[in-house]
Design a protein around this motif. Structure first.
Motif, PDB file in Angstrom:
ATOM      1  N   GLY A 261       0.857  -1.158  -0.203  1.00 33.19           N
ATOM      2  CA  GLY A 261      -0.001  -0.126  -0.120  1.00 33.19           C
ATOM      3  C   GLY A 261       0.823   1.455  -0.232  1.00 33.19           C
ATOM      4  N   ASN A 262       0.071   2.597  -0.189  1.00 32.26           N
ATOM      5  CA  ASN A 262       0.986   3.673  -0.207  1.00 32.26           C
ATOM      6  C   ASN A 262       1.516   3.892   1.348  1.00 32.26           C
ATOM      7  OD1 ASN A 262      -0.158   4.275  -2.622  1.00 32.26           O
ATOM      8  ND2 ASN A 262      -1.959   5.206  -1.854  1.00 32.26           N
ATOM      9  N   ASP A 263       2.716   4.668   1.144  1.00 33.56           N
ATOM     10  CA  ASP A 263       3.357   4.968   2.381  1.00 33.56           C
ATOM     11  C   ASP A 263       4.090   3.820   3.425  1.00 33.56           C
ATOM     12  OD1 ASP A 263       3.374   7.625   1.646  1.00 33.56           O
ATOM     13  OD2 ASP A 263       1.238   8.002   2.754  1.00 33.56           O
TER      14      ASP A 263
ATOM     15  N   ARG B  68      -0.607  -3.428   4.087  1.00 38.72           N
ATOM     16  CA  ARG B  68      -1.451  -2.162   3.802  1.00 38.72           C
ATOM     17  C   ARG B  68      -1.028  -1.023   4.090  1.00 38.72           C
ATOM     18  NH1 ARG B  68      -5.202  -4.425   0.618  1.00 38.72           N
ATOM     19  NH2 ARG B  68      -6.254  -6.179   1.486  1.00 38.72           N
ATOM     20  N   SER B  69      -1.474   0.199   3.708  1.00 38.53           N
ATOM     21  CA  SER B  69      -0.744   1.777   3.703  1.00 38.53           C
ATOM     22  C   SER B  69      -0.385   1.785   5.218  1.00 38.53           C
ATOM     23  CB  SER B  69      -1.806   2.746   3.297  1.00 38.53           C
ATOM     24  OG  SER B  69      -2.821   2.629   3.988  1.00 38.53           O
TER      25      SER B  69
ATOM     26  N   GLU C 263      -3.315  -2.021   7.984  1.00 36.83           N
ATOM     27  CA  GLU C 263      -2.933  -0.658   8.103  1.00 36.83           C
ATOM     28  C   GLU C 263      -2.138  -0.274   9.296  1.00 36.83           C
ATOM     29  OE1 GLU C 263      -6.131   1.914   7.223  1.00 36.83           O
ATOM     30  OE2 GLU C 263      -6.151   1.349   5.268  1.00 36.83           O
TER      31      GLU C 263
END
Length: 416
Positions: free
Chosen positions: A218-220, A236-237, A254
């Motif tokens: 995921g992002n970041d 996940r991000s 996350e």
């Protein structure tokens, strides 16, 4: 798929593809001979035949799409993939006119000094009009040094034949030994990591990180050094993995942190902290906001939200509720020598340090288990469990041998 040497190993590797048909080349007499084995299987077929080599794993899908599109757009009899090699030694050279139509293919050993200056090489990847190829395959001869039937010879009987240069020559690199295998793996890893960094993933010291192309990030997400992500892993991000982690076939939610730990076939939900030195062995589900800490091993275990297992514990075949606190050194004794048994622990229960829960056992909600207890029977809700011998203190007690040695004087004469 045309198979020959170690054919059974290849079949086993593709066991998950029941739609794949195998054609056996009982004698390995060259690439042309391999394609000849298709003649009885493709009778009546009139489309395009794309021919790939099994030891060229770095080809990108878009490269093959470009080759196929060029072949069909120009209605070529054959279209071959070529590359501009920095060092073309050992490769057959491809000579073309101004429209990229092939005029000649010359093996390296047969090139003149002038011809060796040409850096366009044959990648061994072809797209044929099958009807035209099938007509000339029986005409191939083996009058060469290797006494093999070469697919390149078929090109000489076909027209028009067009060359398509691959943008990245590394895509056509083949593998003949373990060193070349390592080189190909390094190239693939560089591609994967470059793509993820371009997509917003932070890789700290990428040279020390490996990521399978089946992994999703995921992002970041931040991946620290010495971390290896394998199989069908999803992260996940906002999560931070590493340093020093191995994650295989697992789902990470996350804002999770995993530090110096091994996670295999497990699920970690959001906002949980794992490690250092945690082992989630398999079939583990960690709920939201959990803390799984130093030297903890979980196997076939499910933990509810905000449950903590902070130190030195083994939980196997266990189900823990929400807000459970597992004291240091707690273990579930899940194996009786014949079968594995399950432990159930209710919400908000606390286990004292060095507790042993002997499965099968159910511990209710809001239970406190005293440190050092060995619990062998089910426990109801709202209970205190003390399962240990009463401490006995005997003042002034010493071992007899120690007491005798202290009270008996040494009467032996010592030499002067």
């Amino acid at each position: 798929m045309i198979v020959g040497y170690e054919a059974e190993q290849v079949r086993q590797s593709f066991a998950q593809r029941p739609d794949l048909e195998f054609v056996e080349q009982t004698e390995q007499l060259g690439t042309g001979h391999a394609v000849q084995q298709l003649l009885p299987h493709l009778q009546g077929f009139e489309g395009s035949l794309l021919v790939l080599n099994g030891d060229v794993p770095l080809l990108r899908p878009q490269t093959l799409m470009t080759l196929l599109h060029t072949h069909q757009t120009h209605q070529n009899a054959a279209t071959i993939l070529t590359a501009q090699m920095p060092d073309a030694k050992g490769y057959g050279r491809v000579f073309c006119d101004g429209n990229n139509l092939v005029t000649q293919i010359v093996e390296d050993r047969d090139c003149t000094p002038a011809q060796r200056q040409n850096r366009r090489v044959n990648a061994g990847i072809y797209c044929f009009n099958w009807s035209q190829l099938a007509a000339i395959l029986p005409k191939l001869q083996s009058n060469n040094d290797q006494q093999e039937y070469y697919l390149t010879d078929a090109v000489n009987f076909l027209s028009p034949v067009m060359a398509v240069d691959v943008d990245d020559y590394q895509e056509i690199l083949g593998i003949n030994d373990r060193k070349q295998l390592a080189t190909a793996y390094e190239i693939l890893q560089t591609r994967i990591k470059d793509d993820w960094m371009a997509a917003g993933v932070t890789l700290i010291n990428p040279d020390t990180i490996t990521i399978d192309d089946t992994v999703q990030l995921g992002n970041d997400v931040v991946i620290e050094p010495q971390t290896h992500l394998r199989g069908q892993t999803v992260i996940r991000s906002g999560s931070r993995i590493g340093p020093g982690c191995l994650i295989e076939d697992s789902q990470i939610g996350e804002n999770v942190t995993v530090l110096y730990s091994v996670v295999n076939k497990s699920v970690i939900q959001s906002n949980s902290r794992i490690g250092p030195y945690t082992h989630l062995r398999s079939q583990v589900e960690v709920g939201q906001g959990c803390r799984i800490g130093n030297f903890v091993e979980l196997k076939n275990a499910r933990l509810g939200t905000r449950t903590n297992v902070a130190h030195l514990s083994y939980l196997g075949d266990a189900t823990l509720g929400n807000q459970v606190n597992v004291g240091a050194g707690t273990i579930t004794a899940n194996y009786d020598g014949v079968k594995k048994h399950r432990t159930q622990i209710g919400d908000r229960t606390k286990t004292g340090s060095n507790s042993v829960l002997v499965a099968p056992i159910t511990v209710g909600q809001d239970v406190t288990i005293a440190a050092g207890s060995t619990v062998t029977e089910d426990v109801p809700n709202d209970a205190l469990v003390i399962a240990r011998a009463r401490q006995v203190v005997k003042p002034g007690w010493q071992l007899k041998s120690q007491s005798a040695n202290q009270s008996t004087p040494d009467t032996k004469e010592k030499p002067e």
